[in-house]
Scaffold this motif. Structure first.
Motif, mmCIF file in Angstrom:
data_model
loop_
_atom_site.group_PDB
_atom_site.id
_atom_site.type_symbol
_atom_site.label_atom_id
_atom_site.label_comp_id
_atom_site.label_asym_id
_atom_site.label_seq_id
_atom_site.Cartn_x
_atom_site.Cartn_y
_atom_site.Cartn_z
ATOM 1 N N GLU A 48 -30.951 18.892 23.033
ATOM 2 C CA GLU A 48 -30.336 20.003 23.772
ATOM 3 C C GLU A 48 -28.925 19.615 24.207
ATOM 4 O OE1 GLU A 48 -30.778 22.418 27.990
ATOM 5 O OE2 GLU A 48 -32.540 21.402 27.165
ATOM 6 N N LEU A 49 -27.962 20.483 23.938
ATOM 7 C CA LEU A 49 -26.582 20.254 24.345
ATOM 8 C C LEU A 49 -26.408 20.756 25.774
ATOM 9 C CD1 LEU A 49 -24.703 21.415 21.112
ATOM 10 C CD2 LEU A 49 -25.561 19.135 21.685
ATOM 11 N N VAL A 50 -26.030 19.867 26.678
ATOM 12 C CA VAL A 50 -25.979 20.261 28.088
ATOM 13 C C VAL A 50 -24.564 20.601 28.540
ATOM 14 C CG1 VAL A 50 -28.013 18.911 28.666
ATOM 15 C CG2 VAL A 50 -25.760 17.866 28.862
ATOM 16 N N CYS A 51 -23.559 20.308 27.737
ATOM 17 C CA CYS A 51 -22.187 20.671 28.104
ATOM 18 C C CYS A 51 -21.672 21.701 27.109
ATOM 19 C CB CYS A 51 -21.302 19.425 28.138
ATOM 20 S SG CYS A 51 -21.793 18.245 29.420
ATOM 21 N N SER A 52 -20.623 21.386 26.400
ATOM 22 C CA SER A 52 -20.045 22.320 25.438
ATOM 23 C C SER A 52 -20.968 22.508 24.235
ATOM 24 C CB SER A 52 -18.687 21.783 24.976
ATOM 25 O OG SER A 52 -18.180 22.527 23.894
ATOM 26 N N ASN A 53 -20.808 23.656 23.561
ATOM 27 C CA ASN A 53 -21.543 23.864 22.313
ATOM 28 C C ASN A 53 -20.708 23.442 21.105
ATOM 29 O OD1 ASN A 53 -19.695 26.068 22.445
ATOM 30 N ND2 ASN A 53 -20.977 27.223 21.016
ATOM 31 N N SER A 54 -19.541 22.838 21.361
ATOM 32 C CA SER A 54 -18.672 22.378 20.277
ATOM 33 C C SER A 54 -18.862 20.887 20.055
ATOM 34 C CB SER A 54 -17.206 22.672 20.604
ATOM 35 O OG SER A 54 -16.360 22.093 19.617
ATOM 36 N N LEU A 55 -18.983 20.510 18.792
ATOM 37 C CA LEU A 55 -19.071 19.105 18.416
ATOM 38 C C LEU A 55 -17.701 18.559 18.036
ATOM 39 C CD1 LEU A 55 -22.062 20.108 18.224
ATOM 40 C CD2 LEU A 55 -22.399 18.429 16.424
ATOM 41 N N GLY A 56 -16.650 19.320 18.323
ATOM 42 C CA GLY A 56 -15.293 18.861 18.068
ATOM 43 C C GLY A 56 -14.784 19.226 16.686
ATOM 44 N N SER A 57 -13.592 18.756 16.378
ATOM 45 C CA SER A 57 -12.914 19.110 15.138
ATOM 46 C C SER A 57 -13.724 18.703 13.906
ATOM 47 C CB SER A 57 -11.536 18.453 15.082
ATOM 48 O OG SER A 57 -10.909 18.723 13.839
ATOM 49 N N TYR A 58 -13.641 19.562 12.886
ATOM 50 C CA TYR A 58 -14.299 19.274 11.614
ATOM 51 C C TYR A 58 -13.279 18.831 10.568
ATOM 52 C CZ TYR A 58 -17.923 19.749 8.009
ATOM 53 O OH TYR A 58 -18.833 19.506 7.012
ATOM 54 N N LEU A 59 -12.006 18.750 10.966
ATOM 55 C CA LEU A 59 -10.966 18.354 10.027
ATOM 56 C C LEU A 59 -11.046 16.860 9.748
ATOM 57 C CD1 LEU A 59 -7.931 20.329 11.517
ATOM 58 C CD2 LEU A 59 -9.322 20.954 9.534
ATOM 59 N N ALA A 94 -18.789 24.196 15.965
ATOM 60 C CA ALA A 94 -19.528 24.675 17.126
ATOM 61 C C ALA A 94 -20.842 25.272 16.655
ATOM 62 C CB ALA A 94 -18.719 25.712 17.894
ATOM 63 N N VAL A 95 -21.853 25.231 17.515
ATOM 64 C CA VAL A 95 -23.187 25.680 17.140
ATOM 65 C C VAL A 95 -23.744 26.637 18.184
ATOM 66 C CG1 VAL A 95 -23.679 23.542 15.894
ATOM 67 C CG2 VAL A 95 -24.318 23.731 18.303
ATOM 68 N N ASP A 96 -24.716 27.445 17.752
ATOM 69 C CA ASP A 96 -25.541 28.191 18.702
ATOM 70 C C ASP A 96 -26.473 27.160 19.331
ATOM 71 O OD1 ASP A 96 -27.961 29.502 19.691
ATOM 72 O OD2 ASP A 96 -27.187 31.328 18.789
ATOM 73 N N ARG A 97 -26.236 26.845 20.609
ATOM 74 C CA ARG A 97 -26.921 25.693 21.190
ATOM 75 C C ARG A 97 -28.442 25.837 21.188
ATOM 76 N NH1 ARG A 97 -24.633 23.884 25.906
ATOM 77 N NH2 ARG A 97 -22.792 25.190 25.767
ATOM 78 N N GLN A 98 -28.957 27.039 21.413
ATOM 79 C CA GLN A 98 -30.413 27.227 21.429
ATOM 80 C C GLN A 98 -30.998 27.074 20.030
ATOM 81 O OE1 GLN A 98 -30.883 31.056 23.356
ATOM 82 N NE2 GLN A 98 -31.116 30.079 25.366
ATOM 83 N N LEU A 99 -30.339 27.695 19.035
ATOM 84 C CA LEU A 99 -30.824 27.576 17.656
ATOM 85 C C LEU A 99 -30.707 26.139 17.157
ATOM 86 C CD1 LEU A 99 -29.394 30.826 15.998
ATOM 87 C CD2 LEU A 99 -31.722 30.400 16.837
ATOM 88 N N PHE A 100 -29.634 25.473 17.564
ATOM 89 C CA PHE A 100 -29.409 24.088 17.141
ATOM 90 C C PHE A 100 -30.530 23.175 17.637
ATOM 91 C CE2 PHE A 100 -27.735 19.916 18.487
ATOM 92 C CZ PHE A 100 -27.417 19.382 17.245
ATOM 93 N N ALA A 101 -30.802 23.225 18.948
ATOM 94 C CA ALA A 101 -31.853 22.366 19.508
ATOM 95 C C ALA A 101 -33.216 22.721 18.912
ATOM 96 C CB ALA A 101 -31.880 22.497 21.026
ATOM 97 N N ALA A 102 -33.451 24.028 18.712
ATOM 98 C CA ALA A 102 -34.724 24.455 18.118
ATOM 99 C C ALA A 102 -34.868 23.935 16.691
ATOM 100 C CB ALA A 102 -34.826 25.976 18.139
ATOM 101 N N GLU A 103 -33.764 23.905 15.937
ATOM 102 C CA GLU A 103 -33.810 23.420 14.560
ATOM 103 C C GLU A 103 -34.071 21.920 14.504
ATOM 104 O OE1 GLU A 103 -33.437 23.315 10.318
ATOM 105 O OE2 GLU A 103 -34.064 24.794 11.816
ATOM 106 N N VAL A 104 -33.411 21.143 15.376
ATOM 107 C CA VAL A 104 -33.685 19.705 15.415
ATOM 108 C C VAL A 104 -35.147 19.450 15.785
ATOM 109 C CG1 VAL A 104 -33.121 17.516 16.539
ATOM 110 C CG2 VAL A 104 -31.291 19.134 15.998
#
Length: 436
Positions: A48-59, A94-104
């Protein structure tokens, strides 16, 4: 075969468990939520992501973007879930935090070799263990870690000065030297005349501060790190306060034998001198303000910041004293550590430490030597920093090009240099990964 234990179901722990299972070993993953909650988590999902839903730059031309590509190459479950749950965010991942945690959670629950135990792990079990309990480690496990690392206090009030890229410093506007000429000339000195110093001082005392969180205040409402003063607090004591403190010019002379009006000293952060710490400049300024204010110092006018100064409560161990570059305890090789508690900063960096700790826990269980990734890779250099940084000044680090070994031959263009770093890393990692 006895199961490998992973403590903590955050990003690092989930990644570690996945990597161990992928290598055919049973895993027992302890996650105390939802039975035991934390002040920050909302669900019982893993990762579960507890702060931002962004994992930062993808570049790939950023340190964090390059690290993401390395993780993808090595089969990261976190990056897999992020790709499936991505939301539009420009060049950022960036991810949908709920869908992301559910997928993991779904992926790990579906893996037959992973047993998820929903209870608090209060002691370190027998056998091979990856500890990835995160910044919200429970008090009981914190006590165990404290004893294991022989740390007086696991909670550090993180007072860190900014760090800049060595290649972005204007060396023509400063000089190397030690105070009073004692010892070798290990510090780069950034001199200021009176006019330059007063402009810097005025900007510093009027700059905007980052807010403090409730847990960073004592019962009187004062910062818990009051004993370590921010540079802006010193500056507000008077126009000359810095000149009698961290910016004092006494004992320093330039190439022509003149003593500057004020001096900021830069200390090497690594042996390659690609990173430099702004000595005495721990600060609570907002990050944009730090860049604006410190770039008023002539030698730093083009400085590129790889880490901004922070003053907040953080939870990390002095890793260079106890860990090797495989995130393995030197004195207890059956134990591995992963996540922010090792001194890596950021979602993806925590994930990366979990991946390498999990890989090496599996290799240890199978009687193989731990993997030490090549320094040319971002994860290899991050792990190297965690294991070899000066323990007297150790501070958390994120992925950035400054921790990589210099290019040979050098590349002059800043943008082309980043492209070359990224291409070299992926080429070296692909060859290394194929070989192992």
């Amino acid at each position: 075969m006895a199961a490998v234990t992973v403590i903590g179901g955050g990003l690092a722990g989930s990644e570690a468990a996945w990597q161990i299972a992928r290598r055919g070993l049973p895993v027992r993953l302890y996650e105390m939520r939802p039975a035991v909650t934390t002040p920050a988590h909302q669900t019982g999902d893993l990762a579960e992501l507890v702060c931002s839903n962004s994992l930062g730059s993808y570049l790939e031309t950023t340190g964090g973007g390059l690290l993401k590509r390395e993780l993808e190459l090595m089969g990261s479950v976190i990056m897999n879930a992020a790709a499936k749950t991505r939301v539009p965010a420009g060049s950022a991942l960036a991810v949908d935090r709920q869908l992301f945690a559910a997928e993991v959670t779904r992926l790990l629950e579906a893996e037959p070799l992973i047993e998820i135990v929903r209870e608090e792990c209060r002691e370190i079990p027998e056998g091979i263990v990856v500890i990835a309990s995160g910044p919200l480690t429970s008090p009981s496990l914190s006590g165990v870690l404290q004893r294991l690392t022989e740390a007086e206090n696991l909670y550090f009030y993180d007072a860190a000065a900014p760090i800049v890229l060595g290649e972005s410093i204007r060396y023509d506007l400063g000089f190397w030297g030690a105070r009073y000429g004692k010892g070798s000339a290990d510090y780069f000195n950034c001199p200021m005349n009176k006019e330059e110093y007063l402009a810097f001082w005025q900007a510093l005392v009027s700059a905007e501060l980052a807010p403090l969180h409730e847990h960073e205040l004592d019962e009187k409402g004062l910062p818990v790190f009051e004993g370590c003063l921010p540079v802006e607090v010193i500056a507000k004591r008077g126009e000359d306060a810095l000149r009698y403190g961290p910016f004092r010019p006494v004992g320093l002379t330039d190439q022509e034998g003149r003593r500057p009006y004020a001096v900021l000293q830069l200390r090497r952060e690594n042996t390659e001198a690609t990173l430099f710490n702004l000595v005495g400049c721990q600060t609570r300024l907002k990050w944009g303000e730090q860049k604006r204010v410190f770039q008023l110092i002539p030698a730093l006018q083009e400085a590129e910041f790889v880490r901004y100064g922070v003053m907040h409560r953080n939870t990390f161990i002095n890793s260079p004293r106890v860990l090797n570059a495989g995130f393995q305890f030197r004195e207890e090789p059956r134990l591995f550590l992963a996540g922010q508690i090792t001194g890596v900063e950021g979602y993806v960096e925590s994930t990366a430490s979990g991946l390498l700790a999990g890989l090496n826990a599996a290799r240890f269980a199978q009687g193989q030597d731990p993997l030490v990734l090549p320094r040319e890779t971002m994860l290899g250099s991050l792990a190297h920093y965690i294991a070899t940084a000066d323990p007297r000044h150790f501070q958390p680090m994120n992925a950035n090009f400054g921790i990589l070994p210099p290019l040979d031959p050098p590349v002059r263009s800043k943008q082309e240099r980043k492209v070359a770093y990224s291409a070299r890393s992926m080429r070296v990692l692909a060859d290394f990964w194929k070989a192992v």
